[in-house]
Write a protein that holds these residues in place. Sequence first.
Motif, PDB file in Angstrom:
ATOM      1  N   TYR A  96      -5.121   6.749  16.433  1.00 10.90           N
ATOM      2  CA  TYR A  96      -6.443   6.907  15.815  1.00 10.90           C
ATOM      3  C   TYR A  96      -7.506   7.196  16.878  1.00 10.90           C
ATOM      4  O   TYR A  96      -7.394   6.760  18.023  1.00 10.90           O
ATOM      5  N   GLU A  99     -10.477   3.234  11.278  1.00 14.22           N
ATOM      6  CA  GLU A  99      -9.125   2.691  11.357  1.00 14.22           C
ATOM      7  C   GLU A  99      -8.888   2.007  12.693  1.00 14.22           C
ATOM      8  O   GLU A  99      -8.342   0.897  12.755  1.00 14.22           O
ATOM      9  N   GLU A 145       1.970  -1.915   9.301  1.00 12.88           N
ATOM     10  CA  GLU A 145       0.899  -1.278   8.552  1.00 12.88           C
ATOM     11  C   GLU A 145       0.557   0.092   9.132  1.00 12.88           C
ATOM     12  O   GLU A 145       0.306   1.051   8.391  1.00 12.88           O
ATOM     13  N   SER A 161       0.757   3.664   7.402  1.00 11.00           N
ATOM     14  CA  SER A 161      -0.489   4.401   7.266  1.00 11.00           C
ATOM     15  C   SER A 161      -0.458   5.763   7.953  1.00 11.00           C
ATOM     16  O   SER A 161      -0.915   6.761   7.390  1.00 11.00           O
TER      17      SER A 161
END
Length: 256
Positions: free
Chosen positions: A59, A65, A101, A105
Amino acid sequence: MSDQTSKNGHFIISHYPNDDSPTDIGFTSSLNSSERVPEDQYQLKSDIEAFIVTLSDVYTKEGDEFKNYYQRAYYLAKLGLEGDHVDISLANRTLDQLRGEIVVSAGASIRNRLLTTYGFRAFIFCVIITIAAFILDKNPISSAPKMPFFLLMLSGSMVGSWLSLGVRTRSFSFDELRMHIRDQNGPTIRLAFTGVLTLVAGLLMHIGALNISIGTLDSTKIASDHLIALSFGILLGFSEKALVTTLTEKTKNMIS
């Protein structure tokens, strides 16, 4: 990763480089120079540092995020490494949850980018090689009349290699995310490796040192049938890892 707990934390956790816009976590030892950091805390520190590095690759540091996962990593670092009565086990489980996660994602988009990059380069190589095979088939070189067939095998191996990548990356781990993001030259190198490996296998098939039969496909016909040459190229590119093992065993048997 250890599940042990240590009663007291041995680090002071801080935002780095500053509290206003942190992009990393600072770990300052609270021990005397003669003391050693417990192994479970040292391992957790290393795991969190690796997590932040991967997070920065996945990211943008200015994005929501990144900030969300960064704050959660920051507080789990405090949980497992700072103050009295730290909980290493809970911190490790929380870190594993964060990893999972992020894979859910961001994993799909990273896979799509990887397949697009790999597929584009495979397509370019495939087109160039196929055109060369077509030209040589219409204007054969007297000293290498079988060259078009081997070029078709090479072209097919590009397709097979891309298909193999798609199958192998249906799911991957958190640690593999950074590898796929940073390895910009990986697709080209892998395609080149697969192509050379396929040509070696093709030469061994042509001289009879390696024989493969799949249904009606017979490797003895690769230098006489265009579709068979192309089909074997796709299969060899797809099963690259198995091909490496086969060629290694063949070489050992020939030498011994």
